[in-house]
Design a protein around this motif. Sequence first.
Motif, mmCIF file in Angstrom:
data_model
loop_
_atom_site.group_PDB
_atom_site.id
_atom_site.type_symbol
_atom_site.label_atom_id
_atom_site.label_comp_id
_atom_site.label_asym_id
_atom_site.label_seq_id
_atom_site.Cartn_x
_atom_site.Cartn_y
_atom_site.Cartn_z
ATOM 1 N N GLY A 1 0.832 -1.208 0.000
ATOM 2 C CA GLY A 1 0.000 0.000 0.000
ATOM 3 C C GLY A 1 0.860 1.249 0.000
ATOM 4 O O GLY A 1 1.834 1.342 -0.747
ATOM 5 N N ALA A 2 0.536 2.194 0.873
ATOM 6 C CA ALA A 2 1.263 3.463 0.940
ATOM 7 C C ALA A 2 2.556 3.348 1.742
ATOM 8 O O ALA A 2 3.350 4.282 1.774
ATOM 9 C CB ALA A 2 0.376 4.534 1.552
ATOM 10 N N ASN A 3 2.770 2.197 2.383
ATOM 11 C CA ASN A 3 3.989 2.014 3.181
ATOM 12 C C ASN A 3 5.215 1.906 2.283
ATOM 13 O O ASN A 3 5.134 1.422 1.157
ATOM 14 C CB ASN A 3 3.892 0.726 4.016
ATOM 15 C CG ASN A 3 2.790 0.773 5.033
ATOM 16 O OD1 ASN A 3 2.573 1.797 5.671
ATOM 17 N ND2 ASN A 3 2.083 -0.336 5.188
#
Length: 192
Positions: free
Chosen positions: A144-146
């Motif tokens: 994801g955004a990690n």
Amino acid sequence: MTIQNRKERERAERHQRIIDTARELAEAQGWEAVTVRRLAERIEYSQPVLYSHFTGKVAIVSAVAEQGFADLGATLHEARTGASNPAAALAAVARAYLDFATANPARYDAMFVLTTELKFGPEAPKALKDSFGEIEAAYEPFAGANDLQAGTEVAWAALHGVATLDRGGRLRPDLREQRIEVLMSQWTAGLE
């Protein structure tokens, strides 16, 4: 075959024999039983011959660890590439990692517990990078955004924590599958 080629082959075989004997001794009696003197006796070479290959026990443990990472990487690759979809690949990698830790306690200790000369991160040996790369490839669809590297390190740390606690008898064996399911649900939450 030239004399030089034969000598190089014999040196490589002796080098591998030292590594294999250290691992076997550690598996049978623990790493505290692995000493240069004991290895020399077991493989019937003098201690100076061993020191011509390794500077000491830490170097021997490092060699065992590096070969362990090569084996772990191959195991994780097979698990990941044999899965039918990304979620199954992540679960397969987690299971393969935990199975490896259980089946190879001496190597796992060399890889993750004992002092070694191995560098982690950008300067890591290829075998270590490949193992990390397999975890990263399995985790990537769920990052994801990690940051992918940070997320992979957390996934690896979680697997290591579960493996260490499980090997130490601190986790209930009957909950193994449920622990993997919890990890998968946390790693894949909202991203499947």
